[in-house]
Design an enzyme around this catalytic site. Structure first.
Site, PDB file in Angstrom:
ATOM      1  N   ASP A 160       0.843  -1.198   0.000  1.00 57.23           N
ATOM      2  CA  ASP A 160       0.000   0.000   0.000  1.00 57.23           C
ATOM      3  C   ASP A 160       0.883   1.255   0.000  1.00 57.23           C
ATOM      4  OD1 ASP A 160      -2.408  -1.683   0.510  1.00 57.23           O
ATOM      5  OD2 ASP A 160      -1.331  -2.049   2.378  1.00 57.23           O
ATOM      6  N   HIS A 188      -4.787  -3.372   6.372  1.00 53.61           N
ATOM      7  CA  HIS A 188      -4.561  -3.646   4.948  1.00 53.61           C
ATOM      8  C   HIS A 188      -5.893  -4.089   4.354  1.00 53.61           C
ATOM      9  CE1 HIS A 188      -3.031  -4.920   1.135  1.00 53.61           C
ATOM     10  NE2 HIS A 188      -3.568  -6.104   1.314  1.00 53.61           N
TER      11      HIS A 188
END
Ligand SMILES: NC(=O)C1=CN([C@@H]2O[C@H](COP(=O)(O)OP(=O)(O)OC[C@H]3O[C@@H](n4cnc5c(N)ncnc54)[C@H](O)[C@@H]3O)[C@@H](O)[C@H]2O)C=CC1
Ligand SMILES: O=C([O-])CC(=O)C(=O)O
Length: 329
Positions: A160, A188
């Site tokens: 990410d 996440h």
């Protein structure tokens, strides 16, 4: 070279991330160009044959740093003496499966693996959980390993982070290397919060350089947070090479440290910083030094960021409650 090899255990070794990861570990990109490695591959029985095929290919690369490959379907064997463990293998969500079912199915994987790490890994074990839901799987494994310091269990949000770096570099017209101090907060998952308010673009404050809150809210954040789904839509399969790359980055940073004047993002156990309840494995801005991650302290969190961090952290709390209810932690 006489140095003792570092034992690196990889679960889900026959999967698509495993295939993108193992060759890079064996070539020295995980730990450094002078660190020999011994690979321990863990698969379920149906995955063993494919793992053997990958091991044959690893042999055929004649990597000078690779000092052995062992393959097993028994966590107690695969984690024996492990110094680094990459927990990639997980139960994917299948059609009709509720989130609770997914957590339960993964509990059946990460609880015994945590126990095997507790009982068999080396004293300096470092664990990165990649398999989804990564933060909560890490929590399950950690809870099953009471003899291992809690901070040795981490979850991967580096993909990410890298996705956010790339999107911000494109928007501001700089190289990714000119962006510093970006942060992924929280889970996440689609609730994660990529934060540019403390980031720097070529030495200037990123939010000021962008100067467009609507772009942040409506384009940047959803693009980063939903990138995994966009890759699945485009490729017909989930991110594999980029996920493997992020796993390499995460462990390399953990072992070798962050650059001065910069930080990265990782899912680490909360000490209560920034109002994130203690014990949750949440993504934070972190530095690494001497083989330890430290949460960056003292950042001012504005209203825009606060609500988004809180939303993602609330999701982590709900996942923790769910696995507690299932007796997994
Ligand atoms: N944290 C992150 O940023 C990302 C996480 N992921 C997650 O990583 C995981 C793996 O992804 P892929 O490699 O694409 O999946 P995959 O399905 O290609 O491979 C998974 C492998 O794990 C194995 N496996 C299943 N249960 C196991 C167990 N108990 N012990 C050992 N091995 C086991 C399977 O046999 C399979 O070979 C998924 O959960 C995926 O959602 C993927 C991308 C990014
Ligand atoms: O949803 C998935 O399996 C893939 C994933 O985590 C990502 O690409 O961030």
């Amino acid at each position: 070279m006489t140095r003792t090899p570092v034992n690196v255990t990889v679960t889900g070794a026959a999967g698509q991330i495993g295939y993108a990861l193992l060759f890079r570990i064996a070539s020295g990109q995980l730990l450094g160009p002078d660190v020999p490695v011994a690979l321990r591959l863990l698969e379920i029985p149906q995955g063993l044959k494919a793992a053997e095929g990958t091991a044959m290919e690893l042999d055929d690369c004649a990597f000078p740093l690779l000092r052995g490959i062992d393959i097993s379907d028994d966590p107690n064997v695969a984690f024996e003496g492990a110094n680094v463990a990459l927990l990639v293998g997980a139960r994917p969500r299948t059609k009709g499966m509720e989130r609770g079912d997914l957590l339960e199915a993964n509990g059946g994987i990460f609880k015994p693996q945590g126990k095997a790490i507790n009982d068999h890994a080396a004293d300096d074990i470092k664990v990165l959980v990649v398999g989804n839901p990564a933060n909560t799987n890490a929590l399950i494994a950690q809870a099953a390993a009471p003899d291992v310091p809690a901070e040795r269990f981490t979850a991967m949000t580096r993909l990410d982070h890298n996705r956010a770096l790339s999107q911000l570099a494109k928007k501001t017209g700089v190289q990714v290397s000119e962006i510093k101090k970006l942060t992924i907060w929280g889970n996440h998952s689609a609730t994660q919060y990529p934060d540019v308010f403390h980031a720097e673009v070529a030495g200037k404050n990123a939010a000021e350089v962008v100067n467009d809150e609507q772009w942040l809210a409506d384009t940047f954040i959803p693009t980063v947070a939903k990138r995994g789904a966009a890759i699945i839509e485009a490729r017909g399969a989930s991110s594999a090479a980029s996920a493997a790359n992020a796993a390499i980055d995460h462990v390399h940073t953990w072992v070798n440290g962050t650059d001065t004047g910069d930080w990265t993002s990782a899912g680490v156990v909360s000490d209560g910083s920034y109002g994130v309840p203690e014990g949750l494995i949440s993504s934070f801005p972190v530095t690494a030094k001497d083989g330890r991650f430290e949460i960056v302290q003292g950042l001012d969190i504005n209203e825009f960021s606060r609500t988004r961090i809180d939303t993602s952290v609330q999701e982590l709390e709900e996942e923790r409650e769910a696995v507690r209810g299932l007796g997994l932690i």
